[in-house]
Design an enzyme around this catalytic site. Structure first.
Site, PDB file in Angstrom:
ATOM      1  N   ALA A   1      80.676 -51.360 116.037  1.00 42.57           N
ATOM      2  CA  ALA A   1      82.133 -51.516 116.093  1.00 42.57           C
ATOM      3  C   ALA A   1      82.770 -51.146 114.757  1.00 42.57           C
ATOM      4  CB  ALA A   1      82.487 -52.954 116.460  1.00 42.57           C
TER       5      ALA A   1
ATOM      6  N   GLU B   1      79.770 -54.948 104.440  1.00 39.29           N
ATOM      7  CA  GLU B   1      78.615 -55.290 105.294  1.00 39.29           C
ATOM      8  C   GLU B   1      77.688 -56.224 104.520  1.00 39.29           C
ATOM      9  OE1 GLU B   1      77.238 -54.934 108.455  1.00 39.29           O
ATOM     10  OE2 GLU B   1      75.567 -56.015 107.537  1.00 39.29           O
TER      11      GLU B   1
ATOM     12  N   ARG C   1      69.041 -47.639 118.672  1.00 43.73           N
ATOM     13  CA  ARG C   1      70.187 -48.182 117.907  1.00 43.73           C
ATOM     14  C   ARG C   1      70.198 -47.671 116.473  1.00 43.73           C
ATOM     15  NH1 ARG C   1      72.657 -53.036 119.539  1.00 43.73           N
ATOM     16  NH2 ARG C   1      72.978 -53.478 117.349  1.00 43.73           N
TER      17      ARG C   1
ATOM     18  N   TYR D   1      63.765 -47.619 129.555  1.00 46.30           N
ATOM     19  CA  TYR D   1      64.167 -46.202 129.556  1.00 46.30           C
ATOM     20  C   TYR D   1      63.574 -45.523 128.325  1.00 46.30           C
ATOM     21  CZ  TYR D   1      67.908 -48.522 126.913  1.00 46.30           C
ATOM     22  OH  TYR D   1      68.615 -49.330 126.056  1.00 46.30           O
TER      23      TYR D   1
ATOM     24  N   ASP E   1      81.617 -57.137 119.526  1.00 39.54           N
ATOM     25  CA  ASP E   1      81.068 -58.458 119.871  1.00 39.54           C
ATOM     26  C   ASP E   1      81.897 -59.592 119.267  1.00 39.54           C
ATOM     27  OD1 ASP E   1      79.042 -57.317 121.330  1.00 39.54           O
ATOM     28  OD2 ASP E   1      77.401 -58.128 120.124  1.00 39.54           O
TER      29      ASP E   1
HETATM   30  C1  LIG Z   1      68.894 -56.273 124.299  1.00 39.14           C
HETATM   31  C2  LIG Z   1      70.239 -55.690 124.197  1.00 39.14           C
HETATM   32  C3  LIG Z   1      70.458 -54.508 124.831  1.00 39.14           C
HETATM   33  C4  LIG Z   1      71.709 -53.921 124.764  1.00 39.14           C
HETATM   34  N1  LIG Z   1      71.900 -52.756 125.405  1.00 39.14           N
HETATM   35  C5  LIG Z   1      73.100 -52.176 125.329  1.00 39.14           C
HETATM   36  C6  LIG Z   1      73.323 -50.923 125.960  1.00 39.14           C
HETATM   37  O1  LIG Z   1      72.431 -50.356 126.592  1.00 39.14           O
HETATM   38  N2  LIG Z   1      74.553 -50.352 125.865  1.00 39.14           N
HETATM   39  C7  LIG Z   1      75.552 -50.973 125.165  1.00 39.14           C
HETATM   40  O2  LIG Z   1      76.658 -50.432 125.122  1.00 39.14           O
HETATM   41  N3  LIG Z   1      75.378 -52.163 124.542  1.00 39.14           N
HETATM   42  C8  LIG Z   1      74.179 -52.776 124.606  1.00 39.14           C
HETATM   43  N4  LIG Z   1      73.990 -53.952 123.971  1.00 39.14           N
HETATM   44  C9  LIG Z   1      75.090 -54.600 123.237  1.00 39.14           C
HETATM   45  C10 LIG Z   1      75.330 -54.036 121.858  1.00 39.14           C
HETATM   46  O3  LIG Z   1      74.132 -53.986 121.136  1.00 39.14           O
HETATM   47  C11 LIG Z   1      76.360 -54.890 121.106  1.00 39.14           C
HETATM   48  O4  LIG Z   1      77.426 -55.212 121.947  1.00 39.14           O
HETATM   49  C12 LIG Z   1      76.882 -54.100 119.914  1.00 39.14           C
HETATM   50  O5  LIG Z   1      75.845 -53.855 119.003  1.00 39.14           O
HETATM   51  C13 LIG Z   1      78.003 -54.862 119.199  1.00 39.14           C
HETATM   52  O6  LIG Z   1      78.355 -54.172 118.037  1.00 39.14           O
HETATM   53  P1  LIG Z   1      79.187 -54.907 116.921  1.00 39.14           P
HETATM   54  O7  LIG Z   1      79.364 -53.891 115.847  1.00 39.14           O
HETATM   55  O8  LIG Z   1      80.390 -55.550 117.507  1.00 39.14           O
HETATM   56  O9  LIG Z   1      78.268 -56.107 116.419  1.00 39.14           O
HETATM   57  P2  LIG Z   1      76.915 -56.040 115.585  1.00 39.14           P
HETATM   58  O10 LIG Z   1      76.093 -54.871 115.981  1.00 39.14           O
HETATM   59  O11 LIG Z   1      76.321 -57.395 115.676  1.00 39.14           O
HETATM   60  O12 LIG Z   1      77.409 -55.775 114.089  1.00 39.14           O
HETATM   61  C14 LIG Z   1      78.032 -56.767 113.317  1.00 39.14           C
HETATM   62  C15 LIG Z   1      77.824 -56.411 111.859  1.00 39.14           C
HETATM   63  O13 LIG Z   1      78.578 -57.317 111.058  1.00 39.14           O
HETATM   64  C16 LIG Z   1      77.776 -57.747 109.987  1.00 39.14           C
HETATM   65  N5  LIG Z   1      78.255 -59.059 109.581  1.00 39.14           N
HETATM   66  C17 LIG Z   1      78.200 -60.192 110.319  1.00 39.14           C
HETATM   67  N6  LIG Z   1      78.736 -61.216 109.625  1.00 39.14           N
HETATM   68  C18 LIG Z   1      79.132 -60.704 108.440  1.00 39.14           C
HETATM   69  C19 LIG Z   1      79.753 -61.272 107.295  1.00 39.14           C
HETATM   70  N7  LIG Z   1      80.018 -62.578 107.212  1.00 39.14           N
HETATM   71  N8  LIG Z   1      80.055 -60.467 106.245  1.00 39.14           N
HETATM   72  C20 LIG Z   1      79.776 -59.136 106.304  1.00 39.14           C
HETATM   73  N9  LIG Z   1      79.163 -58.556 107.371  1.00 39.14           N
HETATM   74  C21 LIG Z   1      78.856 -59.323 108.417  1.00 39.14           C
HETATM   75  C22 LIG Z   1      76.359 -57.765 110.546  1.00 39.14           C
HETATM   76  O14 LIG Z   1      75.381 -57.703 109.518  1.00 39.14           O
HETATM   77  C23 LIG Z   1      76.367 -56.530 111.428  1.00 39.14           C
HETATM   78  O15 LIG Z   1      76.002 -55.365 110.725  1.00 39.14           O
HETATM   79  C24 LIG Z   1      72.752 -54.548 124.028  1.00 39.14           C
HETATM   80  C25 LIG Z   1      72.524 -55.753 123.379  1.00 39.14           C
HETATM   81  C26 LIG Z   1      71.287 -56.331 123.476  1.00 39.14           C
HETATM   82  C27 LIG Z   1      71.055 -57.651 122.784  1.00 39.14           C
END
Ligand SMILES: Cc1cc2nc3c(=O)[nH]c(=O)nc-3n(C[C@H](O)[C@H](O)[C@H](O)COP(=O)(O)OP(=O)(O)OC[C@H]3O[C@@H](n4cnc5c(N)ncnc54)[C@H](O)[C@@H]3O)c2cc1C
Length: 375
Positions: A18, A37, A107, A194, A271
């Protein structure tokens, strides 16, 4: 593009899918973007992701299509199979929507592509910055994932609940695999697998259990537990599981979609705003959609408060609908007894007489075009 964002400072907390996609989208529209980060290096745990056409439209619009293609595989179909391995239905994505891009990617490769694009566009990425106290910034974007501080600052503390399911994930070697996703459905458990580029195969195996696991994904487990839980499965599953040397396990928790996504100065996405169970494979895809819409809304209106309110109004209903669909799939995959036989028979029949109708149930997810909706 209006130029409205030119030189405007934006601070993003979190450098996951994101945060990095939002950084690229905002930077392309002229903003001065910093990503904070907490990890000491942008690194990703080993697992796969399915990227569906709704997200690929954004990545293509950001010019990332060729880089993604170079490190991913096309996904031609989703094959639903019984635990024994016998086919229930094969959903032919290629035939249903020729040209729509479904990709299977590790990923870590996706994060590398995003990080490189962000850095070369001039995004400042600051590693090792754990943001507990939120910085005072004219525009602060919370992309800090499941336990988001920015979400908590907008919504207060919320308590998720354990769904009664734990999941293992593993990556094994597999050369020359058929490029399709497969779901093996058994009573109280299912396994999704997959292939990934580079001769790898991703495995996610979900089991209903009363045992409580931590929420978070990096707890190693003994592969024997995975083998035992899926010992009755047939087809290629035993061969795959025999190859698993390292496995991680995590507990699946349900969170509500955030009720407040922004307050005119802070906004959340990915998320942080709408954690989802993984059963529609849309968590990262929604994060990518959010990132585009957030940047487009900020670019379209001089009034930041109005722009963020529009972003929230555009995104919240769709995110809530997808999260609800993922919750429903959790039940459908794990049916037992007569309901399971009836559901699989209906799917088999539907797949034979009207395969398009089975696939069309998800057109509202995959046909959506965030780029056309908010250019
Ligand atoms: C098993 C599994 C399979 C999945 N398969 C799919 C799929 O096939 N297709 C799909 O679209 N999605 C899939 N997802 C979902 C997807 O992985 C997540 O929804 C997505 O990674 C969310 O991205 P994000 O950037 O919001 O959060 P995250 O990837 O959790 O990134 C958050 C970032 O913020 C950082 N952070 C957190 N707190 C702090 C802080 N206090 N200060 C500074 N940095 C911080 C973390 O270190 C991290 O780098 C899957 C998830 C799982 C668990």
């Amino acid at each position: 593009m209006t130029g409205m964002l030119r030189s405007r400072p934006v601070t993003i907390v979190g450098g996951g899918v994101a945060g990095l996609t939002a950084a690229i989208a905002l930077r392309r529209r002229g903003a001065e973007v910093a990503v904070l980060e907490r990890a000491p290096a942008i690194a990703e745990v080993g697992a796969g992701l399915q990227l569906s056409p709704n997200a690929m439209r954004v990545l293509d619009a950001l010019g990332l299509g060729p880089a993604i293609d170079a490190v991913s595989l096309p996904s031609r179909a989703v094959r639903l199979r019984d635990a024994s391995g016998s086919d229930v239905v094969r959903l032919d994505m290629d035939g249903h929507r020729p040209g729509a891009r479904f990709r299977l990617i590790h990923r870590a490769r996706l994060i590398e592509v995003l990080e490189q694009a962000a850095a070369s566009a001039g995004v400042r990425i600051e590693l090792g910055r754990d943001i507990a106290a939120l910085p005072d910034a004219p525009l602060l974007i919370g992309a800090d994932g499941l336990h988001s501080h920015v979400r908590a600052s907008l919504n207060g503390r919320e308590v998720p609940f354990f769904t009664g399911q734990t999941a293992w994930r593993a990556v094994i070697d597999d050369e020359n695999a058929v490029p399709e996703a497969q779901v093996f459905m058994g009573p109280g458990r299912h396994l999704v697998s997959y292939p990934l580029a580079g001769g790898l195969r991703n495995i996610v195996a979900v089991l209903e259990t009363r045992e409580w696991q931590d929420e978070g994904w990096s707890r190693p487990d003994d592969p024997a537990n995975l083998h035992a839980a899926f010992a009755g499965f047939g087809g290629p599953v035993p061969g795959w599981l025999a190859q698993v040397k390292a496995v991680h396990v995590w507990g699946l928790f349900r969170h509500e979609v955030a009720s407040r996504w922004q307050d005119g100065r802070r906004a959340i996405l990915g998320d942080a705003a709408h954690p989802t169970l993984p059963f529609m494979a849309q968590g990262a895809c929604m994060a990518i959609e959010d990132a585009w819409t957030l940047a487009a809304c900020l670019d379209a209106a001089p009034d930041q408060q109005a722009a963020l309110a529009r972003y929230e109004n555009l995104r919240k209903p769709r995110a809530a609908k997808i999260v609800a669909a993922a919750n429903a799939n959790a039940r459908n995959y794990h049916l037992t007894g007569a309901r399971r036989l009836a559901a699989h028979a209906a799917l088999r029949l539907g797949g034979r007489i009207a395969p398009g109708a089975v696939l069309s149930r998800f057109d509202w997810i995959y046909d959506f075009d965030p780029v056309a909706e908010t250019p």
